[in-house]
Design a protein around this motif. Structure first.
Motif, PDB file in Angstrom:
ATOM      1  N   MET A  27       0.753  -1.256   0.056  1.00  0.00           N
ATOM      2  CA  MET A  27      -0.039  -0.365  -0.064  1.00  0.00           C
ATOM      3  C   MET A  27       0.929   1.541   0.201  1.00  0.00           C
ATOM      4  O   MET A  27       0.135   2.147  -0.539  1.00  0.00           O
ATOM      5  N   GLN A  79      -1.834   6.869   8.344  1.00  0.00           N
ATOM      6  CA  GLN A  79      -3.304   7.536   7.218  1.00  0.00           C
ATOM      7  C   GLN A  79      -3.851   8.309   7.247  1.00  0.00           C
ATOM      8  O   GLN A  79      -4.818   8.640   5.973  1.00  0.00           O
ATOM      9  N   ASN A 318      -8.281  -9.025  12.070  1.00  0.00           N
ATOM     10  CA  ASN A 318      -8.572  -7.725  12.168  1.00  0.00           C
ATOM     11  C   ASN A 318      -8.218  -6.536  12.995  1.00  0.00           C
ATOM     12  O   ASN A 318      -9.051  -5.595  13.170  1.00  0.00           O
ATOM     13  N   ASP A 321      -8.117  -3.076  11.376  1.00  0.00           N
ATOM     14  CA  ASP A 321      -8.705  -2.425  10.530  1.00  0.00           C
ATOM     15  C   ASP A 321     -10.342  -2.448  11.265  1.00  0.00           C
ATOM     16  O   ASP A 321     -10.665  -2.097  10.569  1.00  0.00           O
ATOM     17  N   ARG A 328     -14.241   0.577  12.417  1.00  0.00           N
ATOM     18  CA  ARG A 328     -13.158   2.109  12.687  1.00  0.00           C
ATOM     19  C   ARG A 328     -13.594   3.064  13.017  1.00  0.00           C
ATOM     20  O   ARG A 328     -12.773   3.814  13.662  1.00  0.00           O
ATOM     21  N   HIS A 381      -9.940  -1.288   5.878  1.00  0.00           N
ATOM     22  CA  HIS A 381      -8.827  -0.187   5.203  1.00  0.00           C
ATOM     23  C   HIS A 381      -9.723   0.890   5.201  1.00  0.00           C
ATOM     24  O   HIS A 381     -10.800   1.033   4.693  1.00  0.00           O
ATOM     25  N   TYR A 382      -8.712   1.800   4.866  1.00  0.00           N
ATOM     26  CA  TYR A 382      -9.945   3.601   4.462  1.00  0.00           C
ATOM     27  C   TYR A 382      -9.166   3.343   2.800  1.00  0.00           C
ATOM     28  O   TYR A 382     -10.160   4.514   2.457  1.00  0.00           O
ATOM     29  N   ASP A 384      -8.428   1.057   0.616  1.00  0.00           N
ATOM     30  CA  ASP A 384      -7.967   0.056  -0.718  1.00  0.00           C
ATOM     31  C   ASP A 384      -9.224  -0.541  -1.193  1.00  0.00           C
ATOM     32  O   ASP A 384     -10.133  -0.081  -1.198  1.00  0.00           O
TER      33      ASP A 384
END
Length: 419
Positions: A27, A79, A318, A321, A328, A381-382, A384
């Motif tokens: 990423m 992030q 997890n 995330d 989240r 995930h923010y 992907d």
């Protein structure tokens, strides 16, 4: 809105390709590539003012959390910087005139991914396990059970997420009230490939997304026999999946059992355990911070802080995330994050304007909404799997509907308002 050939060496081509290479390229490198392309196109950068304001509030909220000790500067910046770059990238390059370029490119790779998923399923049935997964290339697939396809994504659920947009368009071709306006359509062989690949992922989250899609399409109709027929089809579809797919039945039974107070976290399947454990920890973080949240990137810290109270036999799953984007957001951004999501989805919805020529944009907007629902439910995930591409499309469909007209020959909506 007709199909237009776009080179894979163009920015749209490279952008879509990067979405599908998410499991193969780290990423940070993906974000770095986006940053370089963005800087090379610096004069083209476009910012949505309302999102800039939202990001500013998130920055302040997380800064306060760092001062309070519930977050760290490293976790926050990892992030925040990545999200800022990714959001700026997609809102710059996805505009009113090229939505269909991205969709056609996306369709090509999604069909290829579906074909790979079908091949993997066939190999699993022939007990050629070396070809049933790509665990030899993608480490995250080491835990993928034989018989469930992940193609070249991290896991089967991610493959289902990648295929879902085309699944929605396929469902709409059969059930949608405004399907006459659907210019982005799938050919019969494309439908078969996409639906088969999607089914062979065996993703319960993907099946839930199908049910939600049918519900959204159902709401287009006034109460009638057609509405009742679609509802019965949705119930029948869910019933078949529940009774014929054993692990889906197990997950449903375990989840319902925990909701009604039967069973324990240590005795349910790992997927249900991960969901409920992270749900509990997200609420612990929310309550402990009086609704402020722990700060962007802080869920792993909250997980380590609260996990011991849920027993020694809990698998650490997890913990980074939160298993779900909504959990989240609740854990890290609190009330502010919830408000941002609700206001964005509501304010930038497709506006009814009576212009039938914009019908395809209505359908795209609904697809994006259903896609985002799946992300909120399962994937934490923010940035992907192309989430910001679909957020940008959702926003552009709103702009076009708000103006009530199609882009002009220069690709711009005249007198467009800035948000």
């Amino acid at each position: 809105m007709t199909e237009k050939r776009v080179s894979w060496f163009s920015i749209p081509g490279l952008s879509v390709l990067l979405i599908f290479l998410n499991a193969l390229i780290p990423m940070p490198l993906l974000v770095g590539i986006q940053f370089v392309i963005l800087m090379l196109s610096f004069k083209r950068i476009r910012l949505v003012y309302s999102l800039v304001v939202a990001f500013a509030f998130v920055f302040i909220q997380s800064y306060v959390c760092i001062m309070l000790g519930t977050d760290t500067i490293t976790l926050f910046l990892q992030q925040f910087v990545s999200i800022s770059v990714t959001a700026a990238y997609w809102f710059t390059f996805v505009d009113e005139n090229n939505i269909f370029e991205y969709l056609h490119l996306y369709k090509q790779l999604a069909i290829f991914a579906a074909a790979v998923a079908i091949f993997q399923y066939v190999m699993s049935q022939l007990w050629i396990t070396s070809l049933a997964t790509m665990s030899w290339l993608i480490k995250d697939q080491l835990g993928t059970p034989v018989g469930r396809s992940a193609a070249f994504l991290n896991e089967p659920s991610y493959c289902a997420l990648i295929l879902f947009p085309l699944v929605f368009f396929g469902i709409y071709q059969f059930l949608g009230r405004y399907r006459a306006a659907q210019t982005f359509r799938l050919k019969p062989w494309e439908l078969i490939t996409i639906f088969a690949g999607f089914f062979f992922t065996g993703s319960s989250t993907g099946f839930l997304g199908v049910a939600f899609s049918i519900l959204v399409i159902l709401l287009e109709y006034r109460f009638s026999y057609r509405q009742l027929l679609i509802l019965l089809m949705a119930v029948a579809f869910l019933g078949i999946i529940y009774f014929k797919v054993s692990f889906v039945q197990q997950r449903v039974n375990d989840t319902v059992g925990l909701i009604v107070g039967k069973g324990s976290l240590s005795s349910v399947n790992l997927s249900t355990q991960a969901l409920f454990t992270n749900k509990n920890i997200a609420m612990d973080s929310f309550v402990a911070t009086d609704g402020l949240g722990g700060g962007m990137g802080s869920h792993s810290l909250s997980y380590n802080k609260f996990i011991n109270q849920y027993g020694p036999n809990i698998a650490l799953l997890n913990n980074f995330d939160a298993n779900s984007l909504m959990l989240r957001i609740i854990s890290e951004l609190g009330i502010l994050g919830i408000l941002i999501v609700v206001l964005f989805l509501y304010y930038y919805r497709f506006r009814r304007n009576g212009n039938e020529s914009l019908g395809m944009y209505r359908i795209i907007s609904q697809m994006c909404l259903c896609y985002f629902f799946i992300r909120l439910f399962r994937f934490g995930h923010y940035f992907d799997c192309g989430i910001y591409m679909f957020i940008a499309m959702y926003y552009q469909c709103y702009r076009i509907s708000k103006q009530g007209r199609l882009p002009n020959k220069n690709g711009q909506v005249e007198n467009a308002e800035k948000d």
